[in-house]
Design a protein around this motif. Structure first.
Motif, PDB file in Angstrom:
ATOM      1  N   ARG A  41       0.934  -1.315   0.124  1.00 33.30           N
ATOM      2  CA  ARG A  41      -0.095   0.086  -0.024  1.00 33.30           C
ATOM      3  C   ARG A  41       0.850   1.265   0.039  1.00 33.30           C
ATOM      4  NH1 ARG A  41      -5.569  -0.164   1.957  1.00 33.30           N
ATOM      5  NH2 ARG A  41      -6.011  -2.168   2.827  1.00 33.30           N
ATOM      6  N   THR A  50       3.475   0.757   6.463  1.00 32.34           N
ATOM      7  CA  THR A  50       2.563   0.346   5.423  1.00 32.34           C
ATOM      8  C   THR A  50       2.455  -1.286   5.438  1.00 32.34           C
ATOM      9  OG1 THR A  50       2.068   0.579   3.041  1.00 32.34           O
ATOM     10  CG2 THR A  50       4.437  -0.063   3.444  1.00 32.34           C
ATOM     11  N   ALA A 124       1.296   5.256  -5.109  1.00 36.40           N
ATOM     12  CA  ALA A 124       1.303   4.475  -6.191  1.00 36.40           C
ATOM     13  C   ALA A 124       2.056   4.550  -7.354  1.00 36.40           C
ATOM     14  CB  ALA A 124      -0.357   4.736  -6.645  1.00 36.40           C
ATOM     15  N   GLY A 147       0.345   0.286  -4.666  1.00 36.76           N
ATOM     16  CA  GLY A 147      -0.938   0.433  -4.964  1.00 36.76           C
ATOM     17  C   GLY A 147      -2.015  -0.030  -3.837  1.00 36.76           C
ATOM     18  N   GLN A 148      -3.324   0.336  -4.308  1.00 38.45           N
ATOM     19  CA  GLN A 148      -4.389   0.033  -3.178  1.00 38.45           C
ATOM     20  C   GLN A 148      -4.947  -1.293  -3.714  1.00 38.45           C
ATOM     21  OE1 GLN A 148      -5.463   1.448  -0.735  1.00 38.45           O
ATOM     22  NE2 GLN A 148      -4.365   3.446  -1.127  1.00 38.45           N
ATOM     23  N   ASP A 150      -7.497  -4.405  -4.395  1.00 39.28           N
ATOM     24  CA  ASP A 150      -8.754  -4.664  -4.485  1.00 39.28           C
ATOM     25  C   ASP A 150      -9.473  -5.124  -3.429  1.00 39.28           C
ATOM     26  OD1 ASP A 150     -11.250  -4.976  -5.865  1.00 39.28           O
ATOM     27  OD2 ASP A 150     -10.451  -6.279  -7.248  1.00 39.28           O
TER      28      ASP A 150
END
Length: 159
Positions: A41, A50, A124, A147-148, A150
């Motif tokens: 993240r 993180t 990101a 990134g984030q 899903d």
């Protein structure tokens, strides 16, 4: 792009295990833990921690005992669980068990990797080098995109 890089890593990792002539297939020294779907993240504004997520499949019973990264002061393997109606997180001091041949998913709200004392903000599109250390298998070095995750698929990816 992420899937292509990840596929390349998996092929390379699988190839390392296949390139050990004369080693019995059950030998711990030849074991290579397969890693897929790695993601870290972005760091929240003002924070130096993180979470990272991935899926591990060990060819023999093993244990993820440590994680390190040059972008963090330290890494830990954590579990999240509900206690007294609150989500609690704690380090797995003995590591994370990896049953032979079973995919073990590290995901939000469950077992995961925590990077602490992150030296620079992660955004990101960045990447994070990680070294995964196992009780018996050889260490695995990967590069995880930032990134984030899903969260819409209940933690199950379709392959």
């Amino acid at each position: 792009m992420f899937r292509i890089l990840l596929s390349t890593c998996l092929v390379a990792c699988a190839g390392l295990g296949a390139c050990s002539p004369g080693t019995p297939s059950g030998s711990d020294t030849a074991a290579v833990v397969a890693v897929s779907d790695a993601l870290c993240r972005p760091t929240p504004v003002g924070r130096q921690t993180t979470g990272c997520y991935l899926t591990l499949t060990a060819p023999a019973d093993d244990r993820l005992v440590a994680v390190s990264s040059p972008v963090a002061g330290r890494g830990q393997v954590h579990e999240s669980r509900m206690e007294s109606n609150m989500m609690m997180m704690r380090e797995l001091k003995d590591g994370l068990p990896l049953p032979a041949g079973q995919a073990v998913e590290l995901k939000p709200g469950g077992n995961h990797i925590m990077l602490l004392a992150v030296t620079e903000p992660l955004a990101a599109g960045d990447t994070v080098p990680l070294t995964l250390t196992f009780a018996t298998a050889a260490p695995v070095e990967i590069t995880a995109p930032v990134g984030q995750p899903d969260l819409t698929d209940s933690g199950h990816a379709s392959h």
